[in-house]
Each structure stands twice: as structure tokens, then as C-alpha cells.
Write an enzyme that holds these catalytic residues in place. Structure first.
Site, PDB file in Angstrom:
ATOM      1  N   ASP A   1       0.823  -1.205   0.000  1.00 55.18           N
ATOM      2  CA  ASP A   1       0.000   0.000   0.000  1.00 55.18           C
ATOM      3  C   ASP A   1       0.862   1.263   0.000  1.00 55.18           C
ATOM      4  OD1 ASP A   1      -2.643   1.361   0.419  1.00 55.18           O
ATOM      5  OD2 ASP A   1      -1.660   1.987   2.274  1.00 55.18           O
TER       6      ASP A   1
ATOM      7  N   GLU B   1       1.738   0.003  -4.852  1.00 55.84           N
ATOM      8  CA  GLU B   1       0.845   1.116  -5.172  1.00 55.84           C
ATOM      9  C   GLU B   1       1.646   2.390  -4.978  1.00 55.84           C
ATOM     10  OE1 GLU B   1      -2.995   3.679  -3.649  1.00 55.84           O
ATOM     11  OE2 GLU B   1      -1.859   2.406  -2.284  1.00 55.84           O
TER      12      GLU B   1
END
Length: 633
Positions: free
Chosen positions: A252, A289
Site C-alpha cells: 500500500d 501502489e
């Protein structure tokens, strides 16, 4: 815990002494732990029973769960439970899914089924495999405060929330998915920890005094004591692959991993992952990401990169969404019309050093030369839906023809496509952000913070409160929709597009980079046709025509790929986005010099000069359709 023995080991340089509190022989006992080098404490006990609860006793009598807990007994403020990781795996022949074959399906476990557990989600995996999905990405599974949440406020990066079924359920889930031919990727959060139940600072210097992130203090990856912090997160990442047989991780928001040390933690992690992949003999993936538009993340380490296997390209989503909806608020201000999407096909990003009005500065770098199958793209995902004021999905904003345009544009791209749960049948459940924090002040801060964030976009209407139970309940899927008329038609289209992708696109190695896009605009209005040359078998040609226009467009089908291939001048229509919605206006074959009249938002996939392997596979498919007239399209 292994073979009836439990070895307790914790890194706690912030403590001069540490004790273990554990129920043993029917009594609650407190046992002192042996102090070792570097602030490590350890203790070995002949504990034969799993499920035993334990805590660490810190100075002042404070009880804290194990920072590396696999399972907690009563939420993030509770005690840790002993877990045996041995499992009767049935995936001994599993070799994983190569990167170029990944088709990822992102899901949130607690809203995916009424039960909200991994075991319940497992019952729907065969339907995804039949659809053409090859990998499932689970949103974060770590424990978080309360009974509902997205998972990005987790505080135990080694654990699986009890409400989801715990670590054994995850092992069952992955083992069964491998039996179906599905890879499983885990979404992990290593850039911050949640605000409730975060006790890491009681053990050591886990947080940086020099760096900040959008979510508060950055984790300490480059300051004093950083070696222990890096080890904590890297070993956690490796454990998901080694002990749970996960096929990789989605990291993330890696732009929140602030690290100014000589070797960035992402480079160290990718090196360890590559070594683990060689040791296991199966494909594993490390996907980042990032909103930096920085190809360094996926460039090879010997070329000065971090060596990650893939990264998200938000520019693909933003270009596509702004084109289909006309939205220009917030970060969509940098997008609009067909030109940005055409550029993403060419360079993987739309912003490659140009001035970003949203950021107020130049942004990004070109990724030319980096294979396209190192980028993950989507038309919807949890962030892009959930970070809207009302959590409305694309199907609530545009009509059927644009939904098909979005599906074909994403799934037939040379990138790794990602679907967000339910999009394949036009799910209507809004996926707004939801939480269940117990502290009133923290809950109010979350609500107020979301309001400020949405103000930047200027969306109308009042967003639902993340703390309300109804916000969570509205996010649950309605899978029965997939069998209804328009929804069933959309799902059949997704299946047909994914079958065409598998049959025609060839993305391995250098061929993954053999993609080019031409933009034919209509005047200065930003509309027009995108003509994409896609990578396929040698001796073949594959073109994707996207009418990114609200009006009919005449498009001259000539040039683009040089002389006719394989002595065949005619193009074969492999897929038409209007089929199933209205009768196709195209013959099966189209002459190379034809002028095509493309309807608004129509997508055509054309092929020419099929090689022998492709012809054989196509012939087999045709024979199967003749023998089984009711077979799925």
C-alpha cells in the site's frame, strides 16, 4: 509454535526487562524473559496447546499483545493467541501464475459475502476462475479496532483478524484457490499503522522523528534503531509467502515509505523476495501502489531501480474515468479527452514531467522502455470508488455502452488488469469508507477529515458517516444481480473479453513492450479514436480501436502496422463491444482499406495474419462451440 513447543521472541529495546504472562497448567503465570543482544528478549516453553492466550508485561505493569501476533483473542487491545502454522497443504505442484498472465480481482472480505469471512468468500472463487480471473487480491486482513473497517487502519502486520476467520482460514483459502488455478495476493500496509491499538512504540523506535506521511508519523526505516524495524516488516512480508503460500503482496502507498538510507527498504525487500522465489520454485509477485509515476520502482536493481515486479498506474484510471464521466474536479483536473489515455498506452503514465495543476508542480517520469506488464491498471478499485463522497461505482455514473468501453479498454490493454469486486456484473452497492472506532474523539476526527478531503473535489451531497453501521451494510455485494438481464449480459461480455485476452495477447518478455497508440482527435474538442497496436504472436497483428467519442466517427483502417502480415490483407473482428447490446454492424472480415463507421464508445479488437498456434486454438474453440451450443461465451 512448532511441535508442541512455543518460542517467544520479541524485539523491545525500549524495555530494560520484559516478562511473559501466560496460562500454564491451569494457572496464570508470569515468567521473566531472557535478554539478548540488540534489545531482543526470548523464552522457550513446552506449551502443547494452540489457542493459549498470552501477553507481554512491560515496565509499570502494562500488558501488551505480541507485536508479531498471528491472532488476537478480543480485538486490538486484547491478548495474543498461540497459533500452529503447520497445515496439510495440497498445492505441492503449484508453480504460481506468471506476471504476464495475471488478471487480478480485488475484494474486501467482510463485504464480499453476507458472512464476511474467508471461508464464505472461498465458495465464490470457482465463479471467478470461470470468468477468466487468474489472481485474487485480498484487501488488508490485519486486525483493526471494532467490527468493521477497510483494513488500512490495522495495527498487527503479522496477523489475520479473528472476524475474518484467522490464520487457519487464510491457509484454507489459499490452498483451495491454488487448486482452482488462482493465485492469491495479499494487500499489506507497511507505510503506517492505525491509530487505535498501536502499541509498537512501547517496544522500540518504530516511528521516525524526522519524517511524516499523510497518515501521521512515518515508520523508522532510516534512523537510529531502523535495523530492527526493517527486519520486522520484511520478515512479515516473507512469512505470508513462506508460511501461508501467498503468491505475492500488494504494498500500500509506497510513497509513504520514507527511507533516505543507502539501500531503500523496497530494494532490500525485492532482493529478499527474488531469493525466496528461487528457493520455492514458484512465481511470486511484489506489486507497489504508488502515485509518484516513478518507473524506478520496477526497473531492475542492476539498472538503479528497486526491482519490484509491478506497480499501479493511477493515470490509467484517471484518464479513463475523466474521459467517460467528464469529471474535472480534484486530481481529475489534469485529465480529460482521449489524449491522456492514448499516452498511457504509449508510456504507461499520462504525466511524465508535465505540469500538474492538481499538484501545482511538474509530476512524473516517462516509463518508455519498461515492459507494459509491469503496470497494474483498472477502471475501478477500492480507492477510486471509496474515496468518492458517496462511494458510487462507475456503473452508477455512466451507461452500459461506456461500461463496456471501460471493460474492453482495461482488460485488452497490455498492462496487468485489475477488477474491483462486482464490477463484472455492474454491482450497484456503494463502497464508501467505513470504520468502527470506539474512541469518540478519534471517530469525530475521521469524519471531519473526510469532509475536508471531499471539499477539494467539490462533490455535491453529504457523504455518509464512516462510523454508521448503515454505511458498512450498504457496501455489501448483491451477487444475485449477476443473473439478471443487463447484469448477466455485462458479465458475459467480461468473460468474452477475458477469453480474447488470454487467446490473443502475448505479453511475455520483450513483446510486452511492443505496444503503440495513435490518437486521431476530432478538432480541438478532445474526442477521437485511439488506435492501439497490441503485442501478439509473431507473424500476427492485433489492433484495438477505441472510439473515445460521444458521436459516430469514420476511421480509415490502413497503415499502422506496415504491409499485410502472412499474406492476409483482411482484418478479422475478434470482439465488438456492441455485440450483445445490439446487432453488430461489422462483417466477420474487414478489408484493410475500409473506412469504418464507429458508433459512440464502440470498441473493436481486430486481428490479422494468425500464426499456426493461434489458428489451431481458434479452430478448437469453434469446434467446441458447435458441439456445445449452450457453452458460455
Amino acid at each position: 509454535m512448532v511441535e508442541g513447543e512455543a518460542r517467544f521472541c520479541v524485539w523491545a529495546p525500549a524495555q530494560s526487562a520484559l516478562s511473559l504472562e501466560l496460562e500454564l497448567n491451569g494457572q496464570q503465570r508470569v515468567l521473566g524473559m531472557e535478554s539478548g543482544e540488540g534489545g531482543r528478549f526470548q523464552l522457550e516453553l513446552p506449551v502443547a496447546e494452540c489457542g493459549r492466550a498470552y501477553s507481554y508485561l512491560l515496565s509499570g505493569g502494562r500488558r501488551r499483545p505480541d507485536p508479531a501476533s498471528r491472532l488476537l483473542d478480543a480485538g486490538v487491545h486484547g491478548r495474543s493467541l498461540l497459533v500452529e502454522l503447520a497445515f496439510p497443504w495440497g498445492d505441492g505442484s503449484w508453480l504460481g501464475v506468471p506476471r504476464e498472465q495475471l488478471v487480478i480481482y480485488e475484494l474486501h472480505v467482510t463485504t464480499f459475502t453476507p458472512e464476511g469471512t474467508l471461508d464464505a468468500a472461498l465458495k465464490r472463487m470457482s465463479a471467478l476462475q470461470e470468468l477468466g480471473v487468474t489472481a485474487v487480491e485480498l484487501m488488508p486482513l490485519s486486525p483493526f479496532e471494532g467490527t468493521r473497517g477497510w483494513g488500512y487502519d490495522g495495527v498487527q502486520p503479522w496477523g489475520v483478524a479473528r472476524e475474518l476467520g484467522g490464520p487457519k482460514a487464510l491457509q484454507r483459502f489459499i490452498d483451495r484457490c491454488h487448486g482452482l488455478g488462482l493465485a492469491v495476493l495479499l494487500d499489506v500496509v507497511h507505510n503506517h499503522l492505525g491509530p487505535a491499538g498501536n502499541y509498537l512504540r512501547d517496544f522500540g523506535p518504530y516511528f521516525s522523528r524526522r519524517h511524516q506521511t499523510p497518515w501521521g508519523e512515518a515508520l523508522n526505516f532510516d534512523g537510529e534503531g531502523a535495523e530492527g524495524v526493517r527486519s520486522y516488516f520484511i520478515e512479515s512480508a516473507l512469512s505470508w509467502v513462506r508460511d501461508f503460500h501467498a503468491d505475492g503482496l500488494r504494498l500500500d502507498a509506497v510513497h509513504g515509505l520514507v527511507d533516505e538510507s543507502p539501500r531503500h527498504i523496497l530494494e532490500e525487500l525485492s532482493e529478499r523476495f527474488d531469493a525466496l522465489e528461487r528457493a520455492l520454485g514458484r512465481k511470486i509477485h511484489l506489486i507497489a501502489e504508488s502515485d509518484l509515476n516513478a518507473p524506478r520502482l520496477v526497473r531492475r536493481r542492476e539498472e538503479g531501480g528497486f526491482g519490484l515486479h509491478a506497480q499501479w498506474s493511477d493515470d490509467f484510471h484517471h484518464s479513463l474515468h475523466a474521459l467517460l464521466t467528464g469529471e474535472r474536479r480534484g486530481y481529475y483536473v489534469d485529465f480529460g479527452g482521449g489524449a491522456p489515455l492514448a499516452k498511457v498506452y504509449d508510456e504507461s503514465f499520462a504525466l511524465t514531467g508535465e505540469y500538474s495543476r492538481f499538484r501545482g508542480r511538474p509530476h512524473g517520469e516517462s516509463a518508455r522502455g519498461v515492459p507494459r506488464d509491469r503496470f497494474v491498471v483498472c477502471s475501478q478499485n477500492h480507492d477510486q470508488v471509496g474515496n468518492r463522497a458517496l462511494g458510487d461505482r462507475l456503473g452508477m455514473l455512466v451507461g452500459p455502452e461506456r461500461l463496456r468501453f471501460a471493460a474492453a479498454t482495461t482488460l485488452l490493454s497490455p498492462f496487468i488488469p485489475l477488477l474491483f469486486m462486482g464490477e463484472e456484473y455492474g454491482e450497484v452497492a456503494p463502497f464508501a469508507y467505513f470504520t468502527s472506532f470506539e474512541d469518540g474523539a478519534l471517530a469525530r476526527a475521521v469524519v471531519e477529515g473526510r469532509g475536508r478531503e471531499f471539499a477539494r473535489f467539490g462533490w455535491p451531497g453529504s457523504p455518509p458517516s464512516p462510523q454508521e453501521q448503515a454505511t458498512f451494510e450498504r457496501a455489501r455485494l448483491h451477487p444475485a444481480l449477476a443473473a439478471l438481464g443487463p447484469n448477466a449480459s455485462l458479465r458475459a461480455f467480461y468473460a468474452r473479453v477475458l477469453e480474447a485476452r488470454r487467446r490473443l495477447l502475448r505479453l511475455a518478455g520483450a513483446e510486452a513492450n511492443s505496444c503503440s497508440a495513435r490518437w486521431s482527435p476530432r478538432g480541438t474538442e478532445g474526442w477521437g479514436v485511439i488506435d492501439v497496436a497490441l503485442p501478439t504472436l509473431p507473424g500476427c497483428a492485433l489492433r484495438l480501436l477505441l472510439n473515445a467519442d460521444e458521436k459516430k466517427r469514420s476511421f480509415q483502417l490502413d497503415g499502422g502496422d506496415g504491409a499485410p502480415v502472412g499474406g492476409e490483407d483482411a482484418w478479422r473482428v475478434e470482439l465488438d463491444s456492441l455485440e450483445g447490446a445490439e446487432p453488430s454492424q461489422w462483417p466477420r472480415l474487414v478489408e484493410a482499406a475500409s473506412a469504418l463507421a464507429l458508433a459512440p464508445w464502440q470498441v473493436l479488437l481486430l486481428s490479422r495474419g494468425h500464426g499456426a498456434p493461434l489458428q489451431q486454438e481458434g479452430a478448437q474453440k469453434e469446434e467446441q462451440r458447435e458441439e456445445e451450443p449452450t457453452a458460455r461465451l
